[in-house]
Design a protein around this motif. Structure first.
Motif, PDB file in Angstrom:
ATOM      1  N   CYS A 135       0.831  -1.208   0.000  1.00  0.00           N
ATOM      2  CA  CYS A 135       0.000   0.000   0.000  1.00  0.00           C
ATOM      3  C   CYS A 135       0.869   1.262   0.000  1.00  0.00           C
ATOM      4  O   CYS A 135       1.966   1.284   0.554  1.00  0.00           O
TER       5      CYS A 135
ATOM      6  N   PHE B  18      -0.012   4.462   1.177  1.00  0.00           N
ATOM      7  CA  PHE B  18      -0.357   5.560   2.085  1.00  0.00           C
ATOM      8  C   PHE B  18       0.572   5.531   3.309  1.00  0.00           C
ATOM      9  O   PHE B  18       1.576   6.210   3.328  1.00  0.00           O
ATOM     10  N   CYS B  19       0.234   4.726   4.304  1.00  0.00           N
ATOM     11  CA  CYS B  19       0.962   4.884   5.566  1.00  0.00           C
ATOM     12  C   CYS B  19       2.078   3.865   5.726  1.00  0.00           C
ATOM     13  O   CYS B  19       2.235   2.928   4.950  1.00  0.00           O
TER      14      CYS B  19
ATOM     15  N   THR C 289       2.497   1.488   7.702  1.00  0.00           N
ATOM     16  CA  THR C 289       2.218   0.111   8.118  1.00  0.00           C
ATOM     17  C   THR C 289       2.713  -0.839   7.040  1.00  0.00           C
ATOM     18  O   THR C 289       3.288  -1.886   7.341  1.00  0.00           O
ATOM     19  N   GLY C 290       2.486  -0.466   5.771  1.00  0.00           N
ATOM     20  CA  GLY C 290       3.002  -1.280   4.671  1.00  0.00           C
ATOM     21  C   GLY C 290       2.190  -2.533   4.428  1.00  0.00           C
ATOM     22  O   GLY C 290       2.746  -3.633   4.269  1.00  0.00           O
ATOM     23  N   CYS C 291       0.858  -2.395   4.357  1.00  0.00           N
ATOM     24  CA  CYS C 291      -0.003  -3.563   4.150  1.00  0.00           C
ATOM     25  C   CYS C 291       0.170  -4.101   2.731  1.00  0.00           C
ATOM     26  O   CYS C 291       0.378  -3.341   1.786  1.00  0.00           O
TER      27      CYS C 291
ATOM     28  N   ALA D 266      -7.304  -4.343   5.831  1.00  0.00           N
ATOM     29  CA  ALA D 266      -6.827  -3.045   5.325  1.00  0.00           C
ATOM     30  C   ALA D 266      -7.724  -1.966   5.900  1.00  0.00           C
ATOM     31  O   ALA D 266      -8.885  -2.219   6.215  1.00  0.00           O
ATOM     32  N   CYS D 267      -7.182  -0.774   6.028  1.00  0.00           N
ATOM     33  CA  CYS D 267      -8.010   0.340   6.503  1.00  0.00           C
ATOM     34  C   CYS D 267      -8.726   0.970   5.305  1.00  0.00           C
ATOM     35  O   CYS D 267      -8.455   0.610   4.155  1.00  0.00           O
TER      36      CYS D 267
ATOM     37  N   LYS E 142      -8.377   3.641   3.652  1.00  0.00           N
ATOM     38  CA  LYS E 142      -7.491   4.237   2.633  1.00  0.00           C
ATOM     39  C   LYS E 142      -6.967   3.151   1.693  1.00  0.00           C
ATOM     40  O   LYS E 142      -6.890   3.339   0.489  1.00  0.00           O
ATOM     41  N   GLY E 143      -6.565   2.026   2.271  1.00  0.00           N
ATOM     42  CA  GLY E 143      -6.040   0.930   1.456  1.00  0.00           C
ATOM     43  C   GLY E 143      -7.096   0.393   0.509  1.00  0.00           C
ATOM     44  O   GLY E 143      -6.833   0.182  -0.679  1.00  0.00           O
TER      45      GLY E 143
ATOM     46  N   PRO F 285      -4.400   1.840  12.039  1.00  0.00           N
ATOM     47  CA  PRO F 285      -5.425   0.891  12.503  1.00  0.00           C
ATOM     48  C   PRO F 285      -5.052  -0.580  12.331  1.00  0.00           C
ATOM     49  O   PRO F 285      -5.494  -1.427  13.119  1.00  0.00           O
ATOM     50  N   ILE F 286      -4.230  -0.871  11.332  1.00  0.00           N
ATOM     51  CA  ILE F 286      -3.871  -2.288  11.145  1.00  0.00           C
ATOM     52  C   ILE F 286      -2.841  -2.707  12.198  1.00  0.00           C
ATOM     53  O   ILE F 286      -2.819  -3.858  12.642  1.00  0.00           O
TER      54      ILE F 286
END
Ligand code: SF4
Length: 742
Positions: free
Chosen positions: A52, A54-55, A57-59, A86-87, A89-90, A221-222
């Motif tokens: 991902c 965005f953030c 976390t790197g999902c 995923a949140c 955004k993802g 969140p993740i």
């Protein structure tokens, strides 16, 4: 050339004409330029995994393709980071690619003051002519760049090499200065290298988790889901002025007075020492400075600190006992610590507590800084801004020689000093030292602290280039030249997440119009500038990754054991370090310092401390409230250039700016829920809907950072070591909005 690829466009023809070398690359890799279809390695109808954008976390996201184009996505179930979650955004990551305000052709400001479309060749020629002219008149260092934590490491590295080795710039910084600089300096000084020690598995292994200035329920969140998977019935402690979503879910919340965190942490260290919770054996073997720290923190008595922080003595003692008795205690911090006038020392006060209690290098422990942007860690290691590529030092002759050899360039091209920080570059503009600025994938005019000043500063430039996906960002609107860039999903490269995991970004969608991957914009500029030969090793993102491996050799972030992109893909991301010869298997989650050896020459960690400093802008009778700022919801990302493009995400957060006000203050200032109020500082004001809530304490108000007006209020103070802006504290007043006067 793959027959499935689209025929070369007008732009492709243009690029072919510009350079023989680029022609050859285009023939080999047309998709990589943001043109044509998705890479040939993906079958047209398939599902592939990409990290991902965005953030931090790197999902892992599974992207579903039809006719070679991404049509949908879902969270990857076999990715160790997010395990099928995923949140918002993802889930909505593809939507911003189709926005109407995408930059699709270069734009140049004309004589009438408007931005008009020009061919790439004109854009490139203008870029070079204007910047060269400025350098000729004012010196090579009168042109600078400001980059981002949102583009892949390969693009950052090429930009840093182009600007500093090819174009003769000395100064270039990134927007990671706004989020991670404090953690970088804190780790470097304490551990000897910028090395976040943890793995996300630590969220699940701790029996005590302490969150300081962090609200993972909303911001990460993740990661919070990983906490929820913890089977050890952990105690969760939140140290935050606001009763955030995470604080509501915690077992103990300490709502301390804003910016009293350093005093609190010194007091906690003192009580841990007094009560015998220090792991002497560990400290003696691995840590320097214990006696000095003990003497320093002795001055922070429980009674004084309870008064300074506004906390009860009992709650501080309870915190101390929980940490002291915990078996596996982990400490997590984000922007509430980093964005402070004394953030480095606060971060080090956290590190000190982890070290003296032996909570590091074991499962469920660590002094753990959570990063912000998807590639903040890549920026820290590979952007060539304040660090020379690979976490090296510009001022170190051996380092310069090593990097020059790894890149195959003459060492004379490498500057002998690091860059000015972001605020110093803007200060340079203000003082007339910097006349040309190139801003890449960041929105300075919205996000920089004290927005009215920054707009004035950018307006003083002789030439401002903005390279971005969108033409409508607050910064792009000020530009003399806009270069249209491909976004996440339209190019290849790697991101490094908060737990040091290098994840693969794939091209799954075609960039619109003549927008190009940043990587290839840099290549075209190198060619037009006349320094393409120097950067010949940076032939493609994957070949650049091979260069990054080479410069990392022997460093704490050594990644020479990662063969190629295919290995990253197969392993679902790999954490650094992975030196050649070491193999850790699929999906291994690794933490640092298991052997107690740190990166200083003597192998020991350092305890660092200093007397607390007064807040830069205290409240007074005219401005009696403390303004806090932060993330509003998990559906919003920073200045909302992308998240505002999604109708789904827009439904998940309030359209208008809002201000949280405690009921006591609401009564005092005659405010009712949903009223409009004016929040005003000495620098500016914003109009916001009133949200009356106990989330904020009396005497404090909170405004989310995503709305453009928020930074009209903030006060430009900086940590003296990291130069990170202190967004979290300034003095404001509030009044009911008069629709006629305001
Ligand atoms: S938590 Fe971060 S990395 Fe994961 S899906 Fe959301 S924005 Fe993307």
């Amino acid at each position: 050339m793959n027959s499935k690829l689209a025929p070369p466009s007008r732009l492709t023809d243009l690029l072919f004409q510009r350079s023989g070398k680029l022609t050859q690359e285009l023939v080999r890799n047309p998709g990589g330029f943001g043109l044509g279809q998705v890479p040939v390695r993906l079958t047209p109808d398939a599902t592939t995994t990409a990290v991902c954008g965005f953030c931090s976390t790197g999902c892992g996201l599974e992207v579903h393709l039809k006719h070679g184009q991404a049509v949908n996505l879902s969270p990857a179930r076999d990715y160790s980071v997010n395990k099928g979650a995923a949140c918002p955004k993802g889930w909505e990551a593809l939507t911003p690619l189709y926005a109407k305000d995408r930059a699709v052709r270069p734009l140049l400001r004309n004589a009438r003051g408007g931005l008009e479309e020009v061919p790439w060749q004109v854009a490139l020629d203008t870029f070079c002519a204007r910047f060269k002219d400025i350098q000729q008149r004012h010196g090579a260092h009168s042109v600078a760049f400001i980059s981002t934590g949102q583009i892949p490491s390969e693009e950052m590295a090429l930009l840093g090499a182009l600007a500093k080795f090819g174009m003769g710039m000395l100064h270039g910084d990134g927007n990671t200065r706004q989020c991670m600089a404090t953690a970088v300096v804190a780790y470097k000084q304490a551990f000897g290298f910028d090395a976040p020690p943890f793995t996300y598995d630590d969220f699940e292994q701790s029996d005590v988790l302490v969150f300081i200035g962090a609200n993972p329920c909303i911001a990460h969140p993740i990661m919070w889901e990983r906490v929820c998977k913890n089977l050890h019935h952990p105690r969760i402690i939140v140290i935050d002025p606001r009763k955030t979503e995470t604080a509501m879910a915690a077992t103990q919340h300490l709502p301390l007075r804003p910016k009293s965190d350093l005093r609190l942490l010194y007091c906690v260290a003192n009580l841990l020492i007094e009560r015998g919770y220090v792991k002497r054996e560990y400290v003696d073997a691995h840590v320097s400075g214990f006696e000095e720290l003990a003497a320093h923190v002795r001055g922070f008595s429980l009674a004084d600190v309870a008064m300074d922080t506004g906390l009860s003595s009992e709650s501080i003692e309870q915190l101390v006992e929980t940490i002291g008795r915990g078996e596996r205690v982990s400490f997590w911090w984000t922007m509430g610590v980093n964005q402070s006038h004394e953030g480095v020392r606060v971060a080090q006060a956290i590190i000190n507590i982890a070290l003296i209690t032996g909570n590091i290098g074991r499962p469920g422990t660590g002094a753990n800084s959570i990063t912000g942007q998807c590639n903040a860690m890549g920026s820290r290691l590979f952007s060539n801004t304040t660090n020379l590529l690979g976490g090296h030092d510009f001022a170190n002759a051996e380092h310069r020689a090593k990097v020059a050899a790894a890149l195959g360039i003459d060492v004379a091209h490498i500057p002998q000093q690091g860059s000015l920080a972001y605020d110093q570059i803007l200060e340079g503009v203000l003082r007339g030292k910097i006349k040309g600025l190139w801003i890449i994938a960041t929105n300075t005019a919205h996000s920089w602290i004290n927005q009215s000043d920054v707009k004035d500063v950018l307006g003083r430039l002789d030439f401002l280039v903005v390279q971005d996906m969108y033409t409508t960002t607050e910064t792009a609107r000020l530009a003399n030249l806009v270069l249209p860039a491909a976004g996440w999903g339209e190019k290849e490269g790697t991101f490094i997440n908060s737990e040091r995991r290098i994840g693969l970004l794939k091209k799954v969608s075609r960039a619109p119009g003549e927008a190009l991957a940043d990587f290839y914009i840099f290549k075209l500029i190198a060619d037009a500038w006349g320094c393409a030969d120097l950067l010949r090793g940076f032939a493609s993102p994957e070949q650049t990754f091979q260069l990054l491996k080479r410069v990392s050799r022997g460093q704490p972030c050594d990644i020479t054991g990662i063969a190629d992109y295919a290995m990253l893909d197969e392993r679902r991301g790999i954490q650094w370090p992975l030196p050649e010869g070491q193999d850790v298997g699929v999906q291994a989650e690794r933490r640092l310092f298991e052997d107690g050896r740190f990166f200083h020459a003597d192998g020991r960690a350092r305890l660092l401390f200093e007397a607390p400093r007064p807040v830069p802008e205290p409240i007074d009778e005219n401005y009696p409230l403390i303004l806090l700022s932060g993330r509003g919801s998990s559906s919003q990302w920073h200045t909302q250039t992308r998240t505002s493009k999604s109708a789904v995400l827009r439904k998940l957060y309030p359209e208008e700016p809002y201000v949280e006000v405690n009921p006591e203050d609401a009564r005092r200032y005659g405010l009712s829920p949903s009223d409009y109020a004016i929040v005003e500082s000495r620098r500016g004001k914003l109009r916001a809907r009133v949200n009356v809530t106990h989330v904020v304490q009396p005497g404090q108000v909170f405004v989310p950072m995503h709305y453009a007006a928020a930074n009209q209020l903030t006060f430009a103070a900086f940590d003296p070591y990291s130069r990170q802006p202190s967004y979290k504290h300034c003095a404001v007043q509030i009044r009911k909005s008069d629709p006629f006067a305001d």
